[in-house]
Design a protein around this motif. Structure first.
Motif, PDB file in Angstrom:
ATOM      1  N   ASP A 177      -6.504   3.026   1.428  1.00  0.00           N
ATOM      2  CA  ASP A 177      -7.074   2.873   2.776  1.00  0.00           C
ATOM      3  C   ASP A 177      -6.050   3.204   3.867  1.00  0.00           C
ATOM      4  OD1 ASP A 177      -9.344   2.389   4.281  1.00  0.00           O
ATOM      5  OD2 ASP A 177      -8.759   0.335   4.732  1.00  0.00           O
ATOM      6  N   ILE A 178      -5.073   4.059   3.526  1.00  0.00           N
ATOM      7  CA  ILE A 178      -4.081   4.513   4.508  1.00  0.00           C
ATOM      8  C   ILE A 178      -4.612   5.792   5.158  1.00  0.00           C
ATOM      9  CG2 ILE A 178      -1.728   5.384   4.817  1.00  0.00           C
ATOM     10  CD1 ILE A 178      -0.865   3.675   2.454  1.00  0.00           C
ATOM     11  N   PRO A 179      -4.536   5.918   6.496  1.00  0.00           N
ATOM     12  CA  PRO A 179      -5.010   7.142   7.165  1.00  0.00           C
ATOM     13  C   PRO A 179      -4.346   8.391   6.597  1.00  0.00           C
ATOM     14  CG  PRO A 179      -4.489   5.434   8.773  1.00  0.00           C
ATOM     15  CD  PRO A 179      -4.012   4.929   7.448  1.00  0.00           C
ATOM     16  N   LEU A 180      -5.097   9.490   6.581  1.00  0.00           N
ATOM     17  CA  LEU A 180      -4.619  10.749   5.986  1.00  0.00           C
ATOM     18  C   LEU A 180      -3.330  11.255   6.632  1.00  0.00           C
ATOM     19  CD1 LEU A 180      -7.957  12.732   5.442  1.00  0.00           C
ATOM     20  CD2 LEU A 180      -6.386  11.915   3.675  1.00  0.00           C
ATOM     21  N   LYS A 240       0.831  -1.218   0.000  1.00  0.00           N
ATOM     22  CA  LYS A 240       0.000   0.000   0.000  1.00  0.00           C
ATOM     23  C   LYS A 240       0.860   1.260   0.000  1.00  0.00           C
ATOM     24  CE  LYS A 240      -4.170  -1.783   2.278  1.00  0.00           C
ATOM     25  NZ  LYS A 240      -5.069  -1.618   3.443  1.00  0.00           N
ATOM     26  N   ILE A 241       1.922   1.223   0.799  1.00  0.00           N
ATOM     27  CA  ILE A 241       2.829   2.383   0.869  1.00  0.00           C
ATOM     28  C   ILE A 241       3.482   2.637  -0.489  1.00  0.00           C
ATOM     29  CG2 ILE A 241       5.019   3.194   1.859  1.00  0.00           C
ATOM     30  CD1 ILE A 241       4.126   1.828   4.499  1.00  0.00           C
ATOM     31  N   ALA A 269      -1.030  12.402  -8.130  1.00  0.00           N
ATOM     32  CA  ALA A 269      -2.408  12.078  -7.735  1.00  0.00           C
ATOM     33  C   ALA A 269      -2.830  12.879  -6.508  1.00  0.00           C
ATOM     34  CB  ALA A 269      -2.532  10.579  -7.459  1.00  0.00           C
ATOM     35  N   ASP A 270      -4.143  13.067  -6.374  1.00  0.00           N
ATOM     36  CA  ASP A 270      -4.728  13.826  -5.276  1.00  0.00           C
ATOM     37  C   ASP A 270      -4.695  13.007  -3.975  1.00  0.00           C
ATOM     38  OD1 ASP A 270      -7.728  14.233  -3.860  1.00  0.00           O
ATOM     39  OD2 ASP A 270      -6.617  16.067  -4.333  1.00  0.00           O
ATOM     40  N   LEU A 271      -4.500  13.696  -2.840  1.00  0.00           N
ATOM     41  CA  LEU A 271      -4.403  13.047  -1.530  1.00  0.00           C
ATOM     42  C   LEU A 271      -5.644  12.214  -1.204  1.00  0.00           C
ATOM     43  CD1 LEU A 271      -2.720  12.855   1.191  1.00  0.00           C
ATOM     44  CD2 LEU A 271      -4.125  14.735   2.003  1.00  0.00           C
ATOM     45  N   ASP A 272      -6.825  12.778  -1.429  1.00  0.00           N
ATOM     46  CA  ASP A 272      -8.069  12.067  -1.117  1.00  0.00           C
ATOM     47  C   ASP A 272      -8.227  10.803  -1.980  1.00  0.00           C
ATOM     48  OD1 ASP A 272      -8.796  13.836   0.859  1.00  0.00           O
ATOM     49  OD2 ASP A 272      -9.901  15.150  -0.521  1.00  0.00           O
ATOM     50  N   GLU A 327      -0.946   9.580   7.992  1.00  0.00           N
ATOM     51  CA  GLU A 327       0.187   8.775   7.505  1.00  0.00           C
ATOM     52  C   GLU A 327       0.503   9.103   6.047  1.00  0.00           C
ATOM     53  OE1 GLU A 327       1.442   4.053   7.229  1.00  0.00           O
ATOM     54  OE2 GLU A 327      -0.282   4.643   8.459  1.00  0.00           O
ATOM     55  N   LEU A 328      -0.545   9.345   5.265  1.00  0.00           N
ATOM     56  CA  LEU A 328      -0.344   9.692   3.858  1.00  0.00           C
ATOM     57  C   LEU A 328       0.403  11.016   3.702  1.00  0.00           C
ATOM     58  CD1 LEU A 328      -3.644   8.705   1.996  1.00  0.00           C
ATOM     59  CD2 LEU A 328      -1.357   7.764   1.644  1.00  0.00           C
ATOM     60  N   ARG A 329       0.109  11.950   4.594  1.00  0.00           N
ATOM     61  CA  ARG A 329       0.811  13.249   4.531  1.00  0.00           C
ATOM     62  C   ARG A 329       2.312  13.069   4.772  1.00  0.00           C
ATOM     63  NH1 ARG A 329      -4.050  15.054   7.345  1.00  0.00           N
ATOM     64  NH2 ARG A 329      -5.327  16.232   5.846  1.00  0.00           N
TER      65      ARG A 329
END
Length: 288
Positions: free
Chosen positions: A270-273, A248-249, A260-263, A275-277
């Motif tokens: 399905d990674i929490p926002l 996933k990472i 690509a857009d964050l959302d 963590e994505l940031r």
């Protein structure tokens, strides 16, 4: 202080109960099989011989092997029983494959097809496997679709779904295969001692199987092998979970590099926002 019972829904414990080369284990297996078959009006079994009897030493170096029970009846028919705790998408096909493989093993290369023997597969499930039915025991055969006559009696596949045992039904009202499912469901759970005692009083079979479970649960050598198997399984689950997380990472990193857009990335990975940031910051620092 009451001894803690192991769960009979653990495949290692199940095989130690029903798959050992001794008179009690064999009798319990016959009674479990016959209550399963009797519930669907099938021919009963008088005797069995194990084709893969339980021996805990075999699993010392193969802790992730499938622990099923393979047996042969007095008529040469084959029986395969497997316990499945975790949902598996392809389980129906796997079950059919096990039937086909076992069926093919009933004749040698030079023998005619007439020598093929009936093969019965029994799947004991700890989850809702047959979504189309609310019954705890479903029974599959080869039937003509409109007139419903049997092509051959050689195929039987049974599903016993433990969670489908009605919660509202009292132990004293259970009969036949329901008693076995109640035993599999309730034994080994903390605080269920009174239910187990009530089950024990219901029949000689229940008394025998609970006494056998007590013996298995107190056997130090079996416990050692059981714990090693459980550890190996937990380690395997952790490895798989880590591998999925890394995949996933990597997907998120690639998506960020492609703009690509964050959302959108949160939706596909399905990674929490939060963590994505952090992943986004890392990707941007690498690009700079």
């Amino acid at each position: 202080m009451k001894m803690k019972l192991l769960s009979p829904m653990n495949d290692f414990v199940f095989k130690a109960l029903f798959g050992r080369e001794d008179a009690t284990s064999k009798q319990l297996l016959i009674e479990l099989l016959n209550d399963t078959l009797r519930a669907k009006g099938e021919d009963l079994i008088a005797s069995v011989k194990y084709l893969n009897p339980f021996n805990y030493k075999e699993y010392e170096f193969d802790k992730l092997s499938v622990l099923d029970i393979k047996a042969e009846t007095e008529k040469g028919e084959r029986v395969n029983i497997e316990v499945q705790v975790k949902p598996e998408v392809s389980y129906r096909k796997r079950s059919l494959y096990y039937w086909a493989k076992t069926y093919a093993e009933t004749i040698g290369e030079a023998e005619p097809y007439e020598e093929l023997k009936k093969t019965i597969v029994i799947n004991i499930m700890d989850y809702d496997a047959i979504h189309e039915s609310k019954k705890l025991h479903t029974h599959f055969k080869l039937l003509e679709r409109e007139e419903h006559f049997t092509l051959t009696e050689d195929l039987q596949i049974h599903y016993l779904e433990v969670p489908k045992l009605a919660e509202a039904k009292q132990i004293e009202a259970l009969e036949g295969i329901e008693l076995w499912i109640a035993f599999l469901k309730e034994a080994g759970k903390a605080g269920n001692e009174e239910k187990i005692e009530r089950l024990k009083r219901r029949s000689e079979s229940m008394s025998k199987v609970i006494e056998s479970l007590e013996t298995v649960s107190a056997d130090e050598k079996l416990l050692e092998a059981y714990r090693a198997r459980e550890k190996a399984r937990r380690d395997e689950i952790s490895k798989l979970a880590y591998a999925k997380k890394q995949a996933k990472i990597e997907t998120a990193e690639k998506a960020f590099r492609n703009g690509a857009d964050l959302d959108f990335i949160a939706e596909i990975t399905d990674i929490p926002l939060e963590e994505l940031r952090e992943i986004e910051k890392r990707v941007k620092s690498q690009q700079n």
